[in-house]
Write a protein that holds these residues in place. Sequence first.
Motif, PDB file in Angstrom:
ATOM      1  N   GLN A  14       0.837  -1.214   0.000  1.00 49.03           N
ATOM      2  CA  GLN A  14       0.000   0.000   0.000  1.00 49.03           C
ATOM      3  C   GLN A  14       0.867   1.258   0.000  1.00 49.03           C
ATOM      4  O   GLN A  14       0.629   2.184  -0.767  1.00 49.03           O
ATOM      5  CB  GLN A  14      -0.940   0.000   1.214  1.00 49.03           C
ATOM      6  N   ASP A  68     -11.299  -4.426 -16.244  1.00 49.23           N
ATOM      7  CA  ASP A  68     -11.230  -5.788 -15.708  1.00 49.23           C
ATOM      8  C   ASP A  68     -10.643  -5.773 -14.295  1.00 49.23           C
ATOM      9  O   ASP A  68     -11.188  -6.390 -13.380  1.00 49.23           O
ATOM     10  CB  ASP A  68     -10.387  -6.678 -16.624  1.00 49.23           C
ATOM     11  N   VAL A  70     -10.408  -3.270 -12.119  1.00 50.26           N
ATOM     12  CA  VAL A  70     -11.285  -2.568 -11.176  1.00 50.26           C
ATOM     13  C   VAL A  70     -12.485  -3.439 -10.815  1.00 50.26           C
ATOM     14  O   VAL A  70     -12.893  -3.506  -9.651  1.00 50.26           O
ATOM     15  CB  VAL A  70     -11.712  -1.193 -11.744  1.00 50.26           C
ATOM     16  N   SER A  71     -13.024  -4.162 -11.782  1.00 46.87           N
ATOM     17  CA  SER A  71     -14.178  -5.027 -11.505  1.00 46.87           C
ATOM     18  C   SER A  71     -13.811  -6.178 -10.573  1.00 46.87           C
ATOM     19  O   SER A  71     -14.687  -6.766  -9.944  1.00 46.87           O
ATOM     20  CB  SER A  71     -14.768  -5.577 -12.807  1.00 46.87           C
ATOM     21  N   LYS A  72     -12.514  -6.469 -10.465  1.00 46.27           N
ATOM     22  CA  LYS A  72     -12.052  -7.568  -9.611  1.00 46.27           C
ATOM     23  C   LYS A  72     -11.353  -7.072  -8.346  1.00 46.27           C
ATOM     24  O   LYS A  72     -10.683  -7.842  -7.670  1.00 46.27           O
ATOM     25  CB  LYS A  72     -11.138  -8.487 -10.418  1.00 46.27           C
ATOM     26  N   GLY A  73     -11.509  -5.777  -8.039  1.00 43.43           N
ATOM     27  CA  GLY A  73     -11.042  -5.289  -6.758  1.00 43.43           C
ATOM     28  C   GLY A  73      -9.891  -4.303  -6.747  1.00 43.43           C
ATOM     29  O   GLY A  73      -9.568  -3.743  -5.703  1.00 43.43           O
ATOM     30  N   ALA A  74      -9.238  -4.078  -7.882  1.00 40.46           N
ATOM     31  CA  ALA A  74      -8.158  -3.087  -7.899  1.00 40.46           C
ATOM     32  C   ALA A  74      -8.757  -1.686  -7.848  1.00 40.46           C
ATOM     33  O   ALA A  74      -9.903  -1.468  -8.250  1.00 40.46           O
ATOM     34  CB  ALA A  74      -7.300  -3.244  -9.147  1.00 40.46           C
ATOM     35  N   LYS A  75      -7.971  -0.758  -7.376  1.00 41.22           N
ATOM     36  CA  LYS A  75      -8.387   0.643  -7.346  1.00 41.22           C
ATOM     37  C   LYS A  75      -7.394   1.463  -8.167  1.00 41.22           C
ATOM     38  O   LYS A  75      -6.212   1.141  -8.234  1.00 41.22           O
ATOM     39  CB  LYS A  75      -8.415   1.149  -5.915  1.00 41.22           C
ATOM     40  N   TYR A  99      -3.907  -0.832  -7.940  1.00 47.54           N
ATOM     41  CA  TYR A  99      -3.490  -1.586  -6.755  1.00 47.54           C
ATOM     42  C   TYR A  99      -4.718  -1.987  -5.962  1.00 47.54           C
ATOM     43  O   TYR A  99      -5.644  -1.189  -5.842  1.00 47.54           O
ATOM     44  CB  TYR A  99      -2.569  -0.735  -5.874  1.00 47.54           C
ATOM     45  N   THR A 102      -4.085  -8.639  -8.707  1.00 49.95           N
ATOM     46  CA  THR A 102      -4.071 -10.042  -8.287  1.00 49.95           C
ATOM     47  C   THR A 102      -4.055 -10.961  -9.510  1.00 49.95           C
ATOM     48  O   THR A 102      -4.375 -10.525 -10.619  1.00 49.95           O
ATOM     49  CB  THR A 102      -5.302 -10.346  -7.405  1.00 49.95           C
ATOM     50  N   ASP A 104      -5.987 -13.076 -10.765  1.00 49.41           N
ATOM     51  CA  ASP A 104      -7.205 -13.270 -11.548  1.00 49.41           C
ATOM     52  C   ASP A 104      -7.480 -12.118 -12.515  1.00 49.41           C
ATOM     53  O   ASP A 104      -8.415 -12.168 -13.294  1.00 49.41           O
ATOM     54  CB  ASP A 104      -8.409 -13.474 -10.624  1.00 49.41           C
ATOM     55  N   MET A 105      -6.659 -11.099 -12.504  1.00 44.59           N
ATOM     56  CA  MET A 105      -6.828  -9.942 -13.384  1.00 44.59           C
ATOM     57  C   MET A 105      -5.985 -10.111 -14.637  1.00 44.59           C
ATOM     58  O   MET A 105      -4.848 -10.573 -14.575  1.00 44.59           O
ATOM     59  CB  MET A 105      -6.414  -8.667 -12.653  1.00 44.59           C
TER      60      MET A 105
END
Length: 166
Positions: A14, A68, A70-75, A99, A102, A104-105
């Motif tokens: 982070q 893709d 962002v839809s899986k949790g990145a910001k 960030y 992961t 899966d992205m």
Amino acid sequence: TALKIFYAPKKFGQEFAEMMAQRVQAKTVGLPWQTWSSEVGGKDSSYSSITPLPGKKRTDYMKELIDDAVSKGAKILNEGGGDIIGGSESTLMVPAVLYPVTPDMRIYREEQFGPIVPIATYESLDTIIENGRDGIYGQQVSIFLSDQETKAATELMDRFSSIFGK
């Protein structure tokens, strides 16, 4: 060449990502001949740091990768990251610091060749080795080591040179 993915030790991820976002935010985005006022290094002006992509297909691809992730949790950590400057047909994109990235992205495994700064974390260096070995692209990686891991840098470089080249 451009860096395709950054790996940082999990406990520093982070902090590293936020520092990277600040640095990217300070870059100038514009046309290659565009000049910007600057006092850095004693210069009165400098040219754009980030310039247009070669075509609309590249811009569309960058947007797909960002969406893709962002839809899986990145910001997107930097202001305006991923925005297109100059209208819908423009190829001038503000870099996007993503960030946490992961496995899966798509951006984790695909070489984007564009203004995306994906940052992933690791707990074990084996994670990075596996990505380099098992990926379908000849990925180029940058690894930021903790103080403890720095001692193993020579061994690490030996391990990576057989996977990523020298």
